[in-house]
Motif scaffolding. Sequence first.
Motif, PDB file in Angstrom:
ATOM      1  N   ASP A  80       0.805  -1.160  -0.035  1.00  0.00           N
ATOM      2  CA  ASP A  80      -0.110  -0.144  -0.041  1.00  0.00           C
ATOM      3  C   ASP A  80       0.950   1.278  -0.029  1.00  0.00           C
ATOM      4  O   ASP A  80       1.589   1.449   1.047  1.00  0.00           O
ATOM      5  N   CYS A  81       0.735   1.998  -1.070  1.00  0.00           N
ATOM      6  CA  CYS A  81       1.608   3.145  -1.113  1.00  0.00           C
ATOM      7  C   CYS A  81       0.803   4.539  -1.200  1.00  0.00           C
ATOM      8  O   CYS A  81      -0.164   4.652  -2.275  1.00  0.00           O
ATOM      9  N   GLY A  82       0.873   5.358  -0.557  1.00  0.00           N
ATOM     10  CA  GLY A  82       0.098   6.519  -0.624  1.00  0.00           C
ATOM     11  C   GLY A  82       0.468   7.826   0.318  1.00  0.00           C
ATOM     12  O   GLY A  82       1.788   7.724   0.761  1.00  0.00           O
ATOM     13  N   ARG A  83      -0.147   8.962   0.121  1.00  0.00           N
ATOM     14  CA  ARG A  83       0.359   9.876   1.045  1.00  0.00           C
ATOM     15  C   ARG A  83      -0.943  10.671   1.990  1.00  0.00           C
ATOM     16  O   ARG A  83      -1.780  10.755   1.219  1.00  0.00           O
ATOM     17  N   ILE A  84      -0.459  10.957   2.954  1.00  0.00           N
ATOM     18  CA  ILE A  84      -1.642  11.798   3.743  1.00  0.00           C
ATOM     19  C   ILE A  84      -1.049  13.238   3.541  1.00  0.00           C
ATOM     20  O   ILE A  84      -0.087  13.588   3.822  1.00  0.00           O
ATOM     21  N   ALA A 123      12.313  -4.358  -3.040  1.00  0.00           N
ATOM     22  CA  ALA A 123      12.292  -3.283  -2.137  1.00  0.00           C
ATOM     23  C   ALA A 123      11.339  -3.586  -1.061  1.00  0.00           C
ATOM     24  O   ALA A 123      11.338  -3.402   0.097  1.00  0.00           O
ATOM     25  N   ILE A 124      10.262  -4.362  -1.453  1.00  0.00           N
ATOM     26  CA  ILE A 124       9.458  -5.002  -0.341  1.00  0.00           C
ATOM     27  C   ILE A 124      10.093  -6.031   0.543  1.00  0.00           C
ATOM     28  O   ILE A 124      10.179  -5.818   1.791  1.00  0.00           O
ATOM     29  N   LEU A 145      11.415   4.985  -1.836  1.00  0.00           N
ATOM     30  CA  LEU A 145      11.863   4.170  -3.171  1.00  0.00           C
ATOM     31  C   LEU A 145      10.857   3.408  -3.404  1.00  0.00           C
ATOM     32  O   LEU A 145      10.232   3.287  -4.590  1.00  0.00           O
ATOM     33  N   LEU A 146       9.951   2.767  -2.522  1.00  0.00           N
ATOM     34  CA  LEU A 146       8.824   2.092  -3.043  1.00  0.00           C
ATOM     35  C   LEU A 146       7.694   2.885  -3.488  1.00  0.00           C
ATOM     36  O   LEU A 146       7.245   2.558  -4.596  1.00  0.00           O
ATOM     37  N   LEU A 147       7.492   4.214  -2.913  1.00  0.00           N
ATOM     38  CA  LEU A 147       6.674   5.058  -3.487  1.00  0.00           C
ATOM     39  C   LEU A 147       6.978   5.503  -5.025  1.00  0.00           C
ATOM     40  O   LEU A 147       6.168   5.640  -5.809  1.00  0.00           O
ATOM     41  N   ARG A 148       8.225   5.832  -5.105  1.00  0.00           N
ATOM     42  CA  ARG A 148       8.730   6.112  -6.587  1.00  0.00           C
ATOM     43  C   ARG A 148       8.473   4.838  -7.545  1.00  0.00           C
ATOM     44  O   ARG A 148       8.122   5.166  -8.506  1.00  0.00           O
ATOM     45  N   ILE A 149       8.800   3.811  -6.925  1.00  0.00           N
ATOM     46  CA  ILE A 149       8.504   2.427  -7.904  1.00  0.00           C
ATOM     47  C   ILE A 149       6.882   2.548  -8.186  1.00  0.00           C
ATOM     48  O   ILE A 149       6.619   2.197  -9.380  1.00  0.00           O
ATOM     49  N   ALA A 150       6.179   2.646  -7.178  1.00  0.00           N
ATOM     50  CA  ALA A 150       4.706   2.701  -7.566  1.00  0.00           C
ATOM     51  C   ALA A 150       4.347   3.672  -8.608  1.00  0.00           C
ATOM     52  O   ALA A 150       3.534   3.398  -9.402  1.00  0.00           O
ATOM     53  N   GLN A 151       4.829   4.800  -8.387  1.00  0.00           N
ATOM     54  CA  GLN A 151       4.473   6.063  -9.331  1.00  0.00           C
ATOM     55  C   GLN A 151       5.031   5.532 -10.759  1.00  0.00           C
ATOM     56  O   GLN A 151       4.423   5.657 -11.858  1.00  0.00           O
ATOM     57  N   GLU A 152       6.275   5.106 -10.904  1.00  0.00           N
ATOM     58  CA  GLU A 152       6.717   4.532 -12.160  1.00  0.00           C
ATOM     59  C   GLU A 152       5.824   3.559 -12.624  1.00  0.00           C
ATOM     60  O   GLU A 152       5.326   3.551 -13.901  1.00  0.00           O
TER      61      GLU A 152
END
Length: 162
Positions: A80-84, A123-124, A145-152
């Motif tokens: 789960d990758c997000g931003r608050i 990365a996980i 890193l995980l957030l950037r991978i998810a964005q890509e």
Amino acid sequence: WSWFENGDRCVLDAGAAGLLGGDPDLAGRSLSPHRARARLHPDDRERVLARFTEACRSGGPFVVPYRILLPDGGVRALLDCGRIFRGDGGAPGHGHGLLLDPGESDREEAGAAGPLEQAAAQAIACRRSIDRLGATALRPVIDRLLLRIAQEMVRRERSFLH
């Protein structure tokens, strides 16, 4: 997924509603967090909720691996990758994110995972090791890193669909 502090409500897309809520027809509806996380593995629930609470308190990225229970009794790992985002007065206002299924490509008939999916899986694994070590100072590094991978991954999927 989207989360709104006002009323503590979640809105999921069809994929997330099927995975987390157990019903793709819940997509687009305003759900309680409990309903939105109905299939969260009981052994992961406390850790996931603590991480979400921490992200709400500090704002910024929310990146956490966890498992869900499948209807057939199986278990599936998700990231789960997000931003608050902060609202008025600095309190948490809302959040948005996406779910990655690192094993999805393993289940596809197409064969081996691509390099980006392999990077996500590694990365996980790194994130899980950091959690087991209790090396909290390293969490923001791997979470970015995980957030950037998810964005890509999202960028590539969007370019593929258009």
